[in-house]
Write an enzyme that holds these catalytic residues in place. Structure first.
Site, mmCIF file in Angstrom:
data_model
loop_
_atom_site.group_PDB
_atom_site.id
_atom_site.type_symbol
_atom_site.label_atom_id
_atom_site.label_comp_id
_atom_site.label_asym_id
_atom_site.label_seq_id
_atom_site.Cartn_x
_atom_site.Cartn_y
_atom_site.Cartn_z
ATOM 1 N N GLY A 46 4.569 37.345 27.216
ATOM 2 C CA GLY A 46 4.795 38.687 26.452
ATOM 3 C C GLY A 46 5.071 38.126 25.047
ATOM 4 N N GLN A 51 7.613 37.468 16.212
ATOM 5 C CA GLN A 51 7.487 36.121 16.890
ATOM 6 C C GLN A 51 6.356 35.336 15.967
ATOM 7 O OE1 GLN A 51 7.581 37.075 21.231
ATOM 8 N NE2 GLN A 51 8.746 35.209 20.982
ATOM 9 N N CYS A 109 12.224 31.840 25.882
ATOM 10 C CA CYS A 109 11.836 32.680 24.953
ATOM 11 C C CYS A 109 10.769 31.634 24.240
ATOM 12 C CB CYS A 109 12.822 33.386 23.901
ATOM 13 S SG CYS A 109 11.928 34.010 22.407
ATOM 14 N N LEU A 110 9.696 32.313 23.825
ATOM 15 C CA LEU A 110 8.634 31.153 22.950
ATOM 16 C C LEU A 110 9.316 30.906 21.778
ATOM 17 C CD1 LEU A 110 5.233 32.702 24.079
ATOM 18 C CD2 LEU A 110 6.046 30.672 24.995
ATOM 19 N N HIS A 151 12.903 42.309 27.273
ATOM 20 C CA HIS A 151 12.981 41.272 26.450
ATOM 21 C C HIS A 151 12.214 41.449 25.038
ATOM 22 C CE1 HIS A 151 12.815 36.618 25.749
ATOM 23 N NE2 HIS A 151 12.191 37.000 24.630
ATOM 24 N N GLU A 152 10.781 41.874 25.280
ATOM 25 C CA GLU A 152 9.996 41.969 24.103
ATOM 26 C C GLU A 152 10.577 43.257 22.926
ATOM 27 O OE1 GLU A 152 8.088 39.606 23.474
ATOM 28 O OE2 GLU A 152 8.064 38.812 25.451
ATOM 29 N N HIS A 155 13.100 42.168 20.793
ATOM 30 C CA HIS A 155 12.690 41.318 19.635
ATOM 31 C C HIS A 155 12.517 42.164 18.498
ATOM 32 C CE1 HIS A 155 11.895 37.250 20.643
ATOM 33 N NE2 HIS A 155 11.328 37.497 21.663
HETATM 34 ZN ZN ZN Z 1 10.849 36.126 23.228
#
Ligand code: ZN
Length: 195
Positions: A46, A51, A109-110, A151-152, A155
């Protein structure tokens, strides 16, 4: 596209709604294509527009990598409730938690590269919004896909998983593999909180 790392103010802002007239523009369509490419290249399941540095309410999700899913045991897939999630774009998403059931798993998380921690999330959610063509999206998600969606969407409100993690369970990804992988969350919490 480069993935923005924690500490960049764009990750802490409330992202802007995508106005309907912007939806079909090359800018937004290109952004969605780039986000999808970046998510797959990472690889991740995701990605939210902040991000990649764009403060807009757009998320992409996908969890149908056969290789990754096949590398996981059947028992582990069942435990995580890792259901196949086909490529999905949601603009201006609204998430609703369904039922009172929650579960705890390690999450990463990226934008917080190299770390994982246990996060409690709702087991089932409803996700609504519009897709890349402006068509309505109305998804009921459970298990891992429900976690990805929560999670997304976080953000887009400037929230990172570190804000809702069990901070005692924070670990590097390498140490997760070395010490904690495949152990039930309750065991891990006990082990990490006891000393
Ligand atoms: Zn994330």
């Amino acid at each position: 596209m480069d993935i923005v790392q924690a500490g960049d103010p764009v990750l802490r802002r409330r992202a802007h709604e995508v106005p309907p007239e912007l939806l079909a523009t090359p800018f937004v369509q290109q952004l969605i294509a780039s986000m999808t490419h970046t998510m797959r290249a990472a690889p991740g399941v995701g990605l939210a527009a902040p991000q990649v540095g764009e403060s807009l309410r757009i998320i992409v999700m996908e969890d149908d990598d056969d290789k990754q899913l096949a590398a996981m045991s059947e028992a582990r897939r069942t435990e995580l409730d890792r259901r196949r999630l086909y490529h999905q774009v949601v603009m201006n998403p609204v998430i609703e938690l369904l039922g009172g059931e929650t579960e705890e798993f390690f999450e990463g998380c990226l934008s917080v590269d190299g770390y994982r921690a246990i996060v409690r999330r709702a087991t089932r959610v409803r996700l609504t919004g519009v897709d890349e063509r402006g068509e309505p999206v109305d998804l009921t998600l459970a298990g891992w896909p429900a976690r990805i969606a929560q999670h997304e969407c976080d953000h887009l409100d400037g929230t990172l998983y570190v804000d809702c993690m069990d901070s005692r369970t924070l670990t590097t990804a390498a140490n997760l593999d070395r010490w904690w992988k495949a152990r039930p969350a309750t065991d891990i919490r006990r082990a990490m909180e006891a000393e």
